[in-house]
Write a protein that holds these residues in place. Structure first.
Motif: not given
Length: 306
Positions: A269-270, A276-282, A290-295, A297-301
């Protein structure tokens, strides 16, 4: 909005999907059994899914599988879509095949949970009052002795699937794997545990049927019911949709798993609010799918272990 689900390679799940309005579209007969085994085998091979147990009831499907590569949503999408399309042609059915409720996906976190849920899946026809013993069910199922050493076979169904398409081979096999937590040299002990739990659940079902002064329908009747009829017994709405199971008397494991789920969701959620507010390094927690596959996003290892 539904809660995010952690998808990690190597997780084992019990999966349940129900037929729309509890119609008997999966009534056990040779044609539907062939369709289900074939499509499951193709889907499992395509996505690297290990199948441990299954039972196809007339109104729903149960699977116990391990998602080796962490692609469970892709597998479910493909498998359920092709099963629905094949069933529509086979049964000459118009409209949806699957119930509107989301697929139940329960992650099995302990050996006890794997034993109990496999037994639950296999005992389903007995619990439903259809046959006295799981082995008598005429639908697609697994015998306990096949887990880790059996193979299901199916020829390509004559309906829906294009024989000229190379992805639909003429014949296919589905090996029944041991769950990854079970060492090969301890497989027999594991199967004995499943047998004991299956017998316990069957005994409970027999007692309940006797208490209600009912009789088991029998495999012959189950095989000849019209697929267009609906179950008449009361089907309670699912008040809870659990995401994991640890087995009976596993309080410590349950508390640890619940804390890990809460931590994953809070971290997700964080990260989502920042994105959503534009911080693409989140940075999203490991297991974000879902967010990794379709957007992308960076994911913690580092995985928050359940």
């Amino acid at each position: 909005m539904s809660q995010p689900r952690q998808i990690v390679p190597g997780a084992t799940y019990m999966i349940t999907r129900r037929v729309v309005r509890r119609h008997f579209l999966f009534r056990p007969d040779a044609a539907i059994n062939q369709l289900l085994i074939y499509i499951l085998a193709v889907s499992a091979r395509r996505y690297g899914i290990q199948v441990h147990a299954l039972c196809a009831m007339s109104t729903h499907l149960h699977l116990v599988v391990t998602d080796v590569q962490g692609v469970l949503p892709r597998f479910l999408q493909f498998f359920h879509r092709i099963v629905a399309l094949g069933t529509k042609v086979l049964r000459k059915w118009e409209g949806p095949v699957w119930d509107h409720e989301a697929t139940s996906v329960v992650r099995l976190l302990t050996r006890a949970a794997v034993v109990e849920k496999i037994a639950y899946v296999l005992a389903n026809p007995v619990t439903a009052g259809l046959v006295r013993h799981a082995r008598e069910w005429p639908g697609v199922k697994v015998e306990v002795g096949e887990i880790g050493r059996g193979v299901l076979h199916a020829a390509r169904p004559s309906v829906y699937l294009d024989p000229k398409n190379p992805q639909w081979s003429e014949k296919i096999t589905l090996p029944l794997a041991l769950p990854p937590a079970i060492e090969q040299d301890r497989a027999e002990g594991f199967r004995e545990q499943v047998v004991a739990e299956l017998e316990r659940q069957e005994a409970q079902a027999h007692a309940e049927i006797a208490r209600r002064d009912l009789r088991f329908s029998g495999p012959e009747r189950a095989s000849h019911v019209s697929p267009y009829e609906r179950a008449r017994s009361f089907g309670a709405l699912r008040e809870r949709n659990p995401t994991f199971a640890v087995g009976r008397e596993q309080g410590g494991a349950w508390r640890s798993a619940a804390s890990a789920v809460q931590a994953f969701r809070a971290s997700y959620r964080v990260a989502l609010e920042r994105w959503r507010v534009g911080v693409r390094s989140a940075l999203f927690p490991a297991g974000t799918w879902w967010m990794r596959t379709f957007h992308g996003v960076s994911v913690n290892a580092v995985v928050l272990a359940l």
